[in-house]
Every structure is written in C-alpha cells, then in structure tokens.
Design a protein around this motif. Sequence first.
Motif, PDB file in Angstrom:
ATOM      1  N   GLY A 222       0.781  -1.234  -0.042  1.00  0.00           N
ATOM      2  CA  GLY A 222       0.164  -0.061   0.018  1.00  0.00           C
ATOM      3  C   GLY A 222       0.924   1.294  -0.072  1.00  0.00           C
ATOM      4  O   GLY A 222       0.503   2.278  -0.761  1.00  0.00           O
ATOM      5  N   LEU A 223       1.827   1.299   0.827  1.00  0.00           N
ATOM      6  CA  LEU A 223       2.666   2.405   0.818  1.00  0.00           C
ATOM      7  C   LEU A 223       3.361   2.597  -0.299  1.00  0.00           C
ATOM      8  O   LEU A 223       3.478   4.130  -0.960  1.00  0.00           O
ATOM      9  N   TRP A 224       4.085   1.803  -1.004  1.00  0.00           N
ATOM     10  CA  TRP A 224       4.849   1.861  -2.094  1.00  0.00           C
ATOM     11  C   TRP A 224       3.781   2.061  -3.510  1.00  0.00           C
ATOM     12  O   TRP A 224       4.152   2.738  -4.425  1.00  0.00           O
ATOM     13  N   ALA A 225       2.706   1.552  -3.406  1.00  0.00           N
ATOM     14  CA  ALA A 225       1.611   1.813  -4.499  1.00  0.00           C
ATOM     15  C   ALA A 225       1.399   3.431  -4.511  1.00  0.00           C
ATOM     16  O   ALA A 225       1.269   3.930  -5.457  1.00  0.00           O
ATOM     17  N   PHE A 226       1.128   3.823  -3.261  1.00  0.00           N
ATOM     18  CA  PHE A 226       0.735   5.222  -3.093  1.00  0.00           C
ATOM     19  C   PHE A 226       2.019   5.979  -3.647  1.00  0.00           C
ATOM     20  O   PHE A 226       1.814   7.072  -4.338  1.00  0.00           O
ATOM     21  N   TYR A 227       3.379   5.735  -3.196  1.00  0.00           N
ATOM     22  CA  TYR A 227       4.461   6.412  -3.609  1.00  0.00           C
ATOM     23  C   TYR A 227       4.583   6.532  -5.123  1.00  0.00           C
ATOM     24  O   TYR A 227       4.906   7.383  -6.020  1.00  0.00           O
ATOM     25  N   PHE A 228       4.437   5.235  -5.938  1.00  0.00           N
ATOM     26  CA  PHE A 228       4.229   4.862  -7.349  1.00  0.00           C
ATOM     27  C   PHE A 228       3.327   5.967  -7.712  1.00  0.00           C
ATOM     28  O   PHE A 228       3.632   6.594  -8.811  1.00  0.00           O
TER      29      PHE A 228
ATOM     30  N   ALA B 171      11.197  -2.611  -4.769  1.00  0.00           N
ATOM     31  CA  ALA B 171      11.081  -1.996  -3.676  1.00  0.00           C
ATOM     32  C   ALA B 171      10.232  -2.606  -2.441  1.00  0.00           C
ATOM     33  O   ALA B 171      10.346  -2.797  -1.228  1.00  0.00           O
ATOM     34  N   ILE B 172       9.224  -3.042  -3.201  1.00  0.00           N
ATOM     35  CA  ILE B 172       8.243  -3.833  -2.302  1.00  0.00           C
ATOM     36  C   ILE B 172       9.028  -5.384  -1.538  1.00  0.00           C
ATOM     37  O   ILE B 172       8.864  -5.580  -0.442  1.00  0.00           O
ATOM     38  N   GLY B 173       9.853  -6.042  -2.439  1.00  0.00           N
ATOM     39  CA  GLY B 173      10.564  -7.155  -2.081  1.00  0.00           C
ATOM     40  C   GLY B 173      11.637  -6.890  -0.972  1.00  0.00           C
ATOM     41  O   GLY B 173      11.738  -7.625   0.141  1.00  0.00           O
TER      42      GLY B 173
ATOM     43  N   ILE C  82      17.139   0.421  -2.953  1.00  0.00           N
ATOM     44  CA  ILE C  82      16.065   0.916  -3.819  1.00  0.00           C
ATOM     45  C   ILE C  82      16.619   1.932  -4.692  1.00  0.00           C
ATOM     46  O   ILE C  82      16.186   1.912  -6.070  1.00  0.00           O
ATOM     47  N   ALA C  83      17.087   2.741  -4.260  1.00  0.00           N
ATOM     48  CA  ALA C  83      17.711   4.223  -4.881  1.00  0.00           C
ATOM     49  C   ALA C  83      18.701   3.518  -5.939  1.00  0.00           C
ATOM     50  O   ALA C  83      18.900   4.055  -7.081  1.00  0.00           O
ATOM     51  N   GLY C  84      19.613   2.686  -5.510  1.00  0.00           N
ATOM     52  CA  GLY C  84      20.648   2.229  -6.617  1.00  0.00           C
ATOM     53  C   GLY C  84      20.037   1.338  -7.697  1.00  0.00           C
ATOM     54  O   GLY C  84      20.466   1.656  -8.717  1.00  0.00           O
ATOM     55  N   PHE C  85      18.920   0.574  -7.492  1.00  0.00           N
ATOM     56  CA  PHE C  85      18.434  -0.216  -8.421  1.00  0.00           C
ATOM     57  C   PHE C  85      17.553   0.826  -9.239  1.00  0.00           C
ATOM     58  O   PHE C  85      17.682   0.500 -10.572  1.00  0.00           O
ATOM     59  N   ASN C  86      16.992   1.667  -8.724  1.00  0.00           N
ATOM     60  CA  ASN C  86      16.232   2.907  -9.636  1.00  0.00           C
ATOM     61  C   ASN C  86      17.147   3.607 -10.574  1.00  0.00           C
ATOM     62  O   ASN C  86      16.716   3.837 -11.724  1.00  0.00           O
ATOM     63  N   MET C  87      18.333   4.005 -10.176  1.00  0.00           N
ATOM     64  CA  MET C  87      19.302   4.511 -11.020  1.00  0.00           C
ATOM     65  C   MET C  87      19.889   3.637 -12.363  1.00  0.00           C
ATOM     66  O   MET C  87      19.957   3.964 -13.107  1.00  0.00           O
TER      67      MET C  87
END
Length: 376
Positions: free
Chosen positions: A20-26, A55-57, A92-97
């Motif tokens: 729920g939190l990461w879906a909101f952020y998404f 990020a969820i995992g 999470i930030a590294g994977f995003n980059m």
Amino acid sequence: MDSRRSMGVTKRLGFVSIAGLWAFYFFIITGRSALMLPSGQIELLIYRVVVTLFAIGVTFLLFLFLELFANKPLRWRIPIAFAAALPVAAAIAGFNMFVFEVADPMNVISSPEWAEERAAYERELARDPTIAYKAYVEAVMGRYFVVVAWTLLYMALGYAQVVRRAERRAAVFAQEAQTAQLRALRYQVNPHFLFNTLNVLSSLVMRGRKDEAEQMILNLSTFYRTSLTAEPADDVSLAEEIKLQRLYLDIEAVRFPERLTIDISVPTNLASACVPAMILQPLVENAIKYGVSRVRRPVTLSIRAWEEGGKLFLSVADDGDPLPEGDGPHGTGVGLANVRDRLDARYGEDSSVTAGPQEGGGYQVVLEMPVNRETC
C-alpha cells in the motif's frame, strides 16, 4: 500465544502495508512525471513498476528482519528500524538508477526526445564530477524517509495488535469473572433450599407421614435432576423456570396442604423468554418462609409475568400477614440480595429489583430485565 512474538505483525498484514505504501508512492511519482515529462510515459511507467516491485520485495525483507526483534523493548526497536532502513533505501535508490540511467532496456533515456536533458546533465557532470554521487545520495534520502515512514507504521500496527489482543483477553476475563460470579450466586441458593427441604422431610418422618415424605423425596429428586442439568450461569426459558418452581411448591405443599394456595399466571407469548436459571427460587422460598409458615390461615402465593416497554417483569407475591416492626424484608434479605446481585451481574443497569409490603398484608418482589429469547 508465544510472548516472544507479542509485538509481531502477521506476514499478510506486513505485506499489505508495504504494498500500500509503495503503491501510493508510485502514483505520486507517476503523476509528477506526467506533468513534467509528457514524452515516453508508457516506457517510464514500465520502469517505475519494475522499481516499485523491487522496493516492495526489499522492504518485505526488512519486515522479516524487524520481526526478529518483535519481542524487544521499543527503545531498541526504533534505532534498529531506523538503521536497517538505510541500506534498504540505498538498494532501492541504486536499483532505480540502474534501471533508468544505466540499463535503460527500452532506450528511453537514449532516445532523441531526451537529447537535450542528456546534454544538460553531461555539462553539469563536467563542471561538477560529484553530481552523480550527490544525486544518488539525494535519491537515497528520499527513499529513506519513505522506508522509515513504513517502519513507524509497522510498529504502530504491532502495538495495535497488542492492544486488540489485550482487549480480547480482558473481554474473556470479564466474561469468565461474570460467569464465576453467577455460578457462585446460584450455588448459594441450592444448599439453602436443600437445608429447608431436609428439615421438612425430617419433620414428616418424625410425624409418621411416610407417604408424604416419599412423595417429597421424589419431587426433590426431580427438582435437582432438572435444575442441575444446565450450567449454573446459563439462561433457561421462563416456562422451564416456572416448571422448577412448581416442583418446589409441590414439595412445600406437602408441608402446608391447607395453607398454601398457588396462583401462577404467565402469558403464552412469554413462555419462551429467557431468564437466569432459578432466579425465582429464593423469592418463592422467602414467600413460603415468611408469608405462609408464619400464619394459620390460607395464603395465596402468586407468580406473574408480563411485558412492558421491551422489558420482562416477574413478580412473586404473597398475601400473608405484615411482618413485625423492625424485621427486615422477608427476614435477613439474603435471598433478595442474591437475586439483585445475579441480575446486576447478568444485565447491569438494564435490570432492577423492587420489593416491599403490599397494602392489607403480604409482600411483593418485582424483577425487571430485558426481554430476551436468544440465549436459552
């Protein structure tokens, strides 16, 4: 329940809170991206879904790690959670980059539409070689506060579960206490009744009235077999309660064949109403003891029931002689107090007991309780 897991959160609840939190952020990031960078949104959306799933995992792994400390005091859990959130945010930030800037599997960033943005970034990088590092640190801090927000939510959920479990235990303990109180109050009635009955039997045997004594023993056996089959704290139908009182009155009728007149009036529609088992017994017993046995003339003992305003009213009355000045309500009042305590334990403020002498002699007790047809 294992006390070591007392602060734990179920895996299902933990996963739902994380998703729920990461879906909101998404949705927040997607909306901002759509406003600022209208081109390539489909491809960026796919990238963002992949990063969100990652990020969820990773946050779920953090959840499993924090569950290992579910038994620790809060002063330990908070710093552990805050410290553990940092590597999760960094991952999470590294994977995003990596997905957006290094791998770019759908060639979104390398497309002509992004040429101007790439050129501006390369100029900034040439002027300040640490800009990539600074961007990464900024991204880590942004994700860090999101992860910390979830850890606080996680601990709040843990405490909420503790509170709910405590409330359930308190409700169970309160119910058990009430049941024990009702059981104790009812058991207080039975020995008193048995003592009186045995006295009557002794008197009949001494007078040679063996047939009447035998009939009383049979009635007594039936009374106890009927009354003790149910759990003491259970409710019974009004019809069953009246049947028990008839058995008792049959026993007393052997002792007072010329003096006891019985008048029972219960409407058919109230026969199925539920009442505490043997709630009328001490009242009927008092009416016999202080209304019938004290006089030499016939006395009518009446039991009545009626419904009014959603309440069930039961009355036990006799038309015996007035009690001598200074006597308590039909003796010591123990039986009446017993009934009042049982009703209070069962119904609280929804019940009442009204007792007092009647005009012209006798005594009446009126019980008030909710009409209930569900618990018997």
